[in-house]
Design an enzyme around this catalytic site. Structure first.
Site: not given
Length: 354
Positions: A77-79, A82-83, A99, A192
């Protein structure tokens, strides 16, 4: 006295003791092991053994867990913040999601990270992703989380397009149980709730994750007036900038369940071929236009009623998570023995590789 010649002395020969094979105490990875003691290049660890001679699984907040214990497998996962990496624990073979967040000097970002860490440490619920440990080193926060090998509902929707009602009811029941825990036991608004923050695994479990923008309510009114989160799933009162409470999460749940049922986001732009002309057009639609609904010709009256209950424009008209747990849509399939484990694994998420 004459000395006997050297070649005449009696000799006693003894064979060397057979060497113990290195494999008895040295593993292929270079770890020295003797009973419950393990030592390798990353240090020493005492690992109590069970009757099957396998190290017991790591438990949340295990004070022996270190980042050096974790081998990186791949990025899952990426955002923007961070990753997330899939990692494996060297001693037990257990998988985790790591995370990794680069600490930001902005105060708002720091507060979000601190809030997430506090909520992760305090939350221990079967329907909330487990936090095992947190570390800080050289400007980086690392959070060791439970690995949900089925990915998210966002991943799953891409595979199946639409989910049948019985499975939706079973999924929704678990999410509501998680919300009841957050809202009524921990006094937390998630803020969220969206498909990518609802994770699944091969055991058929559905869990809420990502508390980076969650809020803990400490006031007696139980309301907040900040503006954060993923806008598309926000309730009208939040978009308008007004006060909001736990029932803002209920709106988001309704939008998510409708998307899972229809295979499309709940709000359709005026011209579907062109999409939304701008971001604010969507927000104005959520605030000013009637709430979306489930097509009555495609879904049961119970499901249509459930969605309608969640997406009431006035938050006071929405039921609580506890009340929704008893809704006829959820109760309708209570005796069906829905097998989410088979459903999740038969379709297979792109993340479900272990």
């Amino acid at each position: 006295m004459k000395k006997a010649p050297l070649n005449k002395l009696p000799l006693t020969l003894s064979l060397p003791t057979p060497e113990v094979s290195y494999s008895k105490f040295l593993t292929a990875s270079g770890t020295f092991r003797d009973g419950d003691l393990f030592v390798n290049k990353d240090g020493l660890r005492i690992v109590p053994q069970d009757e099957n001679d396998h190290p017991p699984p790591i438990q949340p907040l295990d004070n022996q867990l270190t980042l050096a214990d974790l081998d990186t497998i791949k990025v899952i996962g990426k955002g923007s913040g961070g990753i997330v990496q899939l990692v494996r624990h060297k001693w037990t073979g257990q998988f985790f999601a790591l995370k990794i967040i680069q600490m930001n000097i902005q105060e708002t970002v720091r507060r979000q990270i601190v809030q997430e860490l506090k909520i992760n440490q305090a939350s221990q619920c079967p329907h909330v992703v487990v936090c095992y440990h947190c570390f800080y080193d050289n400007g980086v926060i690392s959070i060791v989380l439970e690995y949900m090998d089925g990915g998210s509902l966002a991943d799953f929707i891409k595979k199946v397009r639409r989910m049948p009602e019985p499975y939706l009811a079973a999924i929704c029941k678990q999410v509501l149980n998680g919300m009841i825990y957050l809202h009524h036991e921990k006094h937390i608004i998630h803020r969220d709730i969206k498909p990518s923050n609802l994770l699944v695994n091969h055991r058929g479990e559905v869990k809420i994750t990502d508390f980076g923008v969650s809020a803990v309510l400490t006031s007696t009114t139980g309301e907040r007036d900040t503006f954060v989160g993923t806008y598309s799933y926000m309730s009208p009162e939040r978009i308008s900038g007004g006060s909001y409470g736990y029932k803002s999460d209920i709106w988001s749940l309704g939008i998510v369940m409708l998307e899972c049922a229809t295979g499309s986001f709940a709000y359709v732009p005026p011209n579907p071929e062109e999409g939304w002309t701008n971001f604010y057009e969507l927000l104005e639609t959520i605030v000013d236009e009637p709430a979306p609904c489930a097509p009555s010709d495609q879904f049961s009256p119970e499901f249509c009623s459930f969605i309608s209950s969640c997406v009431q424009k006035d938050a006071k008209d929405r039921p609580s998570a506890q009340e929704l747990r008893e809704h006829p849509f959820i109760a309708k399939y209570d005796d069906w023995n829905i097998d989410l484990a088979s459903y999740f694994t038969s379709v297979g998420s792109p993340l479900a590789t272990f």
